[in-house]
Design a protein around this motif. Sequence first.
Motif, mmCIF file in Angstrom:
data_model
loop_
_atom_site.group_PDB
_atom_site.id
_atom_site.type_symbol
_atom_site.label_atom_id
_atom_site.label_comp_id
_atom_site.label_asym_id
_atom_site.label_seq_id
_atom_site.Cartn_x
_atom_site.Cartn_y
_atom_site.Cartn_z
ATOM 1 N N ASP A 223 0.836 -1.203 0.000
ATOM 2 C CA ASP A 223 0.000 0.000 0.000
ATOM 3 C C ASP A 223 0.876 1.260 0.000
ATOM 4 O OD1 ASP A 223 -1.821 1.974 0.191
ATOM 5 O OD2 ASP A 223 -3.053 0.995 1.722
ATOM 6 N N LYS A 226 -0.083 4.431 2.403
ATOM 7 C CA LYS A 226 0.071 4.434 3.866
ATOM 8 C C LYS A 226 1.329 5.194 4.265
ATOM 9 C CE LYS A 226 -2.901 1.232 5.839
ATOM 10 N NZ LYS A 226 -3.851 1.066 4.781
ATOM 11 N N LYS A 227 1.215 5.975 5.310
ATOM 12 C CA LYS A 227 2.392 6.707 5.808
ATOM 13 C C LYS A 227 3.369 5.714 6.448
ATOM 14 C CE LYS A 227 1.175 11.244 5.471
ATOM 15 N NZ LYS A 227 0.815 11.094 4.056
ATOM 16 N N ARG A 230 5.721 1.307 2.824
ATOM 17 C CA ARG A 230 4.666 0.731 1.985
ATOM 18 C C ARG A 230 4.400 -0.678 2.491
ATOM 19 N NH1 ARG A 230 8.087 3.711 -0.424
ATOM 20 N NH2 ARG A 230 7.372 5.512 -1.607
ATOM 21 N N VAL A 233 0.220 -5.717 1.982
ATOM 22 C CA VAL A 233 -1.196 -5.897 2.294
ATOM 23 C C VAL A 233 -1.720 -7.111 1.547
ATOM 24 C CG1 VAL A 233 -1.677 -3.452 2.815
ATOM 25 C CG2 VAL A 233 -1.864 -4.263 0.454
ATOM 26 N N GLY A 239 -7.526 0.612 -2.398
ATOM 27 C CA GLY A 239 -6.748 1.827 -2.163
ATOM 28 C C GLY A 239 -6.323 2.411 -3.499
#
Length: 249
Positions: A223, A226-227, A230, A233, A239
């Motif tokens: 992902d 996402k902060k 990565r 997932v 997303g």
Amino acid sequence: MTKLYTDDAELYDIAFDWDVEEEVDWLSEQLGRPKSVLEPGCGSGRMLDSFARRGIEAVGIDLSAQMLALAHARLRNRAEVSLADMTDFDLGRTFEGAISPINTLLHLSPEQLARHLDCMVRHLEPGACYLVQVGLIEAASCDPYAGSDWEASRGDTKVHAHWEDEEVDFERGVSRQRSRIEVLAGPRAGEVLEEMHDMTLWTPQTWAGAIEASPFREIATYDGGKKGGRPRVDATATGGLLWHQLQPV
Ligand SMILES: C[S@@+](CC[C@H](N)C(=O)[O-])C[C@H]1O[C@@H](n2cnc3c(N)ncnc32)[C@H](O)[C@@H]1O
């Protein structure tokens, strides 16, 4: 092809020229530190430039002559770019890795994506990966008003960019997206470029089906939205900035 990729490619180049160094470090790592990388739909060459500065042989193709002119100016022979359709091309060689960032593949219909993946598999060395950034959405979790705003500048020119989903049609598998670039300062101050883009809408299920039918398999999903890195997932995740790691079967 839209004006954003042709007559107004320069505005695209300013609006999308954010720092990609950390992302290219990550991509290079995921690809196993390749010696050569192919980027179909390379645009004005910002990613190729970053790979080339790491000593990686970087090669790109794009269908827009205007994008390629900007890439030539940026790369000054550090990387090789040429005019070609990513759904039908033959460079006569293979690469140790390949990338397709920022949802470029959403410009392809499912049939075009199938042809593209057939071309890509012929351009990869055994075991090499193709990392593609393709957003996936599902009706249940879909935000029909998803959008983003940002500002960018180069020299005297400053732009405000806006990108949003205007219409999401799960039945037809199409997402209509609106882009708006307003020039706030510089020689073109006051100009506004607003366009609609019909993009393919992929759900986790339709994407899995497309990859299953292709000469690739998805070996990991990350992902990019996402902060803090990565994170890996599940392949069923949704997303807008998912990275799919594809490997020839
Ligand atoms: C969203 S831009 C991304 C550019 C570049 N990858 C980047 O990250 O800045 C999509 C690019 O794909 C190119 N493109 C769209 N359809 C194409 C096709 N069928 N063959 C080759 N390039 C294509 C466009 O000209 C444009 O430069």
